[in-house]
Scaffold this motif. Structure first.
Motif, mmCIF file in Angstrom:
data_model
loop_
_atom_site.group_PDB
_atom_site.id
_atom_site.type_symbol
_atom_site.label_atom_id
_atom_site.label_comp_id
_atom_site.label_asym_id
_atom_site.label_seq_id
_atom_site.Cartn_x
_atom_site.Cartn_y
_atom_site.Cartn_z
ATOM 1 N N TRP A 120 0.670 -1.248 -0.048
ATOM 2 C CA TRP A 120 0.100 -0.013 0.084
ATOM 3 C C TRP A 120 0.729 1.335 -0.115
ATOM 4 C CZ3 TRP A 120 -4.881 -0.225 -1.106
ATOM 5 C CH2 TRP A 120 -5.707 -1.503 -0.762
ATOM 6 N N MET A 121 0.442 2.317 -0.711
ATOM 7 C CA MET A 121 1.199 3.515 -0.827
ATOM 8 C C MET A 121 0.893 4.266 0.542
ATOM 9 S SD MET A 121 2.914 4.045 -3.678
ATOM 10 C CE MET A 121 2.847 5.212 -4.885
ATOM 11 N N ALA A 122 1.953 5.045 1.109
ATOM 12 C CA ALA A 122 1.566 5.755 2.390
ATOM 13 C C ALA A 122 2.078 7.076 1.827
ATOM 14 C CB ALA A 122 2.265 5.414 3.356
ATOM 15 N N TRP A 123 1.364 8.254 2.337
ATOM 16 C CA TRP A 123 1.855 9.478 2.263
ATOM 17 C C TRP A 123 2.899 10.031 3.503
ATOM 18 C CZ3 TRP A 123 -3.941 11.330 1.560
ATOM 19 C CH2 TRP A 123 -4.308 11.031 0.533
ATOM 20 N N THR A 124 3.933 10.536 2.973
ATOM 21 C CA THR A 124 4.591 11.167 4.254
ATOM 22 C C THR A 124 4.789 12.649 3.942
ATOM 23 O OG1 THR A 124 6.938 10.899 3.048
ATOM 24 C CG2 THR A 124 6.078 9.044 4.649
ATOM 25 N N THR A 125 4.129 13.506 4.642
ATOM 26 C CA THR A 125 3.946 14.920 4.678
ATOM 27 C C THR A 125 4.389 15.718 5.914
ATOM 28 O OG1 THR A 125 1.759 14.442 5.524
ATOM 29 C CG2 THR A 125 1.979 14.628 3.262
ATOM 30 N N ARG A 126 4.489 17.081 5.347
ATOM 31 C CA ARG A 126 5.108 17.965 6.656
ATOM 32 C C ARG A 126 3.587 18.184 7.612
ATOM 33 N NH1 ARG A 126 9.459 19.572 5.429
ATOM 34 N NH2 ARG A 126 9.108 19.767 3.273
ATOM 35 N N ASN A 127 2.609 18.362 6.942
ATOM 36 C CA ASN A 127 1.154 18.641 7.735
ATOM 37 C C ASN A 127 0.309 17.525 7.546
ATOM 38 O OD1 ASN A 127 1.976 21.240 8.777
ATOM 39 N ND2 ASN A 127 1.633 22.028 6.494
ATOM 40 N N LYS A 128 -0.309 17.416 8.675
ATOM 41 C CA LYS A 128 -1.323 16.055 8.450
ATOM 42 C C LYS A 128 -2.473 16.245 7.252
ATOM 43 C CE LYS A 128 -3.836 12.965 11.491
ATOM 44 N NZ LYS A 128 -4.477 12.786 12.944
ATOM 45 N N ILE A 129 -2.812 15.274 6.847
ATOM 46 C CA ILE A 129 -3.781 15.252 5.570
ATOM 47 C C ILE A 129 -4.882 14.214 6.039
ATOM 48 C CG2 ILE A 129 -4.397 14.663 3.037
ATOM 49 C CD1 ILE A 129 -1.614 16.210 2.693
ATOM 50 N N GLU A 130 -6.058 15.044 6.060
ATOM 51 C CA GLU A 130 -7.388 13.968 6.431
ATOM 52 C C GLU A 130 -8.556 14.298 5.417
ATOM 53 O OE1 GLU A 130 -7.510 15.674 10.562
ATOM 54 O OE2 GLU A 130 -7.330 13.856 11.136
ATOM 55 N N LYS A 131 -8.335 15.168 4.659
ATOM 56 C CA LYS A 131 -9.338 15.479 3.503
ATOM 57 C C LYS A 131 -8.677 16.394 2.340
ATOM 58 C CE LYS A 131 -10.488 19.784 6.119
ATOM 59 N NZ LYS A 131 -9.337 19.739 7.016
ATOM 60 N N LYS A 181 12.971 21.460 1.700
ATOM 61 C CA LYS A 181 11.684 22.060 1.400
ATOM 62 C C LYS A 181 11.290 22.314 -0.125
ATOM 63 C CE LYS A 181 11.231 23.570 6.348
ATOM 64 N NZ LYS A 181 11.609 22.200 6.889
ATOM 65 N N MET A 182 11.861 21.771 -0.918
ATOM 66 C CA MET A 182 11.354 21.904 -2.294
ATOM 67 C C MET A 182 10.188 21.124 -2.803
ATOM 68 S SD MET A 182 15.020 21.216 -3.867
ATOM 69 C CE MET A 182 14.604 20.770 -5.696
ATOM 70 N N ILE A 183 9.902 20.227 -1.755
ATOM 71 C CA ILE A 183 8.531 19.532 -1.675
ATOM 72 C C ILE A 183 8.231 19.292 -0.480
ATOM 73 C CG2 ILE A 183 8.765 18.307 -4.076
ATOM 74 C CD1 ILE A 183 10.076 15.772 -2.458
ATOM 75 N N ASP A 184 6.836 19.194 -0.225
ATOM 76 C CA ASP A 184 6.368 18.856 1.140
ATOM 77 C C ASP A 184 5.782 17.423 1.364
ATOM 78 O OD1 ASP A 184 6.359 21.894 1.463
ATOM 79 O OD2 ASP A 184 4.387 21.896 -0.123
ATOM 80 N N GLY A 185 5.805 16.620 0.545
ATOM 81 C CA GLY A 185 5.479 15.425 0.816
ATOM 82 C C GLY A 185 5.686 14.340 -0.281
#
Ligand code: 6CS
Length: 354
Positions: free
Chosen positions: A154-165, A208-212
């Protein structure tokens, strides 16, 4: 004394120098098949190629040896496909996230919310996808021989801020592979997707060129992406899928017994690699938890439905990119998923007592 052409003199000296001053007959010299990977040593692709190597060397009784080239030794994914195409490399992995630029129809494997939410269904679907002759036709048109298709988790997202929507993606510079469909996919959620080669993702996040970014957990651990992001989110929207390929000319010129050996070997690897990816993803999630304070979360069904709704029109974009053949491939996969879900549901129903 018979006349020896200069070329033969030269061949003799090359042979003399490179073969330990004793020229072995060609019959005794094992042939080497080169297998290039899009991932570093220790990843799922490496496990696949290592088992392929063991089986081929055993079946050919050492007559064929397989050399594995992990990511970083030969080039980017796009370059690996070129090397296979021109015969410098015999086998490689070709993930739809890259090869989708060359073969638009194969981007079907990148669509979100296409496969089942159930692992047992997906395992069976991938086993049966192996027999779809469409892949063979599509790859042959580009001088490649399709060998196998399998998921890496399964793909997972790694991000700086939480993503719920979907709204949380607004303004997020999200790294994807180079397929146009992936750019369209994350644009549909409102993100600003950026294509970037695998090797540049860590520094891209750090600077920080990308956020996730999105990848299966084993890759997030292997490439240390968890060190430079704060949230690891499981949306269960898609699996990371890859394909194994050979050069068409190389494969077609193999003697029939060797062709059969390769085809049998990739079939034997189907279940093996499914287990491996499950183990690797579980083990490495534990390692990430032990070695970092990254926040781990999963989207619930209501949240997933919001993303699925936004994603709807992307299927039309896929058809626009991949045409009629892409559309029928999509329909075939949708039908297969439904069929296997139904079969498994029937098997689980308690048998009527007589
Ligand atoms: O994100 C990528 O580019 C890569 N991810 C994986 C899991 N394998 C190969 C691919 O290059």
């Amino acid at each position: 004394m018979p006349h020896i052409p200069k070329r033969i003199h030269l061949a003799f000296w090359i042979c003399f120098i490179f073969m330990g001053f004793g020229c072995k007959s060609a019959e005794n010299t094992p042939r080497v098949w080169r297998f290039a990977l899009e991932e570093i040593k220790g990843g799922v692709q490496d496990a696949y190629a290592t088992r392929f190597k063991e089986l081929i060397e055993e079946k050919s009784q050492g007559e064929i040896q397989v050399s594995i080239y992990p990511y970083g030794t030969l080039g980017t994914s796009d370059q690996l496909t070129e090397l296979v195409n021109n015969g410098s490399v015999h086998f490689s992995m070709a993930s739809p996230g890259y090869i989708g630029k060359l073969i638009p129809e194969v981007q079907v494997l990148l669509l979100h919310f296409l496969f089942s939410d159930r692992d047992s269904v997906n395992q069976e679907v991938f086993r049966r996808l192996q027999n779809l002759s469409t892949f063979d036709t599509l790859y042959r048109e580009k001088g490649l021989k399709f060998l196998a298709v399998y998921p890496e988790g399964w793909m997972a997202w790694t991000t700086r801020n939480k993503i719920e929507k979907p709204e949380d993606f607004q303004g997020v510079k999200f790294r994807v592979m180079t397929s146009p469909l992936l750019l369209a996919s994350y644009s549909s959620y409102g993100a600003s997707p950026v294509s970037m080669p695998y090797a540049e993702v860590y520094s891209g996040l750090q600077l920080k060129m990308i956020d996730g970014q999105a990848n299966p957990v084993f890759a997030i651990e292997d490439m240390s992406f968890y060190e430079v992001t704060d949230h690891l989110i499981f949306p269960r929207h898609a699996q990371f899928v890859t394909t194994a390929i050979a050069g068409e000319e190389f494969f077609d010129n193999l003697p029939p017994d060797e062709k059969q050996m390769v085809e049998e070997t990739v079939l034997e690897l189907n279940d093996y690699i499914y287990q491996v990816q499950q183990e690797f993803n579980q083990e490495r999630l534990k390692r990430i938890q032990e070695n970092s304070s990254i926040q781990i979360s999963s989207l619930n069904d209501t949240q997933r439905a919001l993303f699925a709704k936004r994603y709807g029109p992307v299927r039309e974009q896929f058809i626009a990119l991949a045409g009629e053949r892409g559309k029928s491939l999509l329909q075939d996969i949708e039908a297969l998923v439904k069929q296997v879900e139904q079969e498994q549901a029937e098997q689980e129903q308690p048998q009527n007592q007589t």
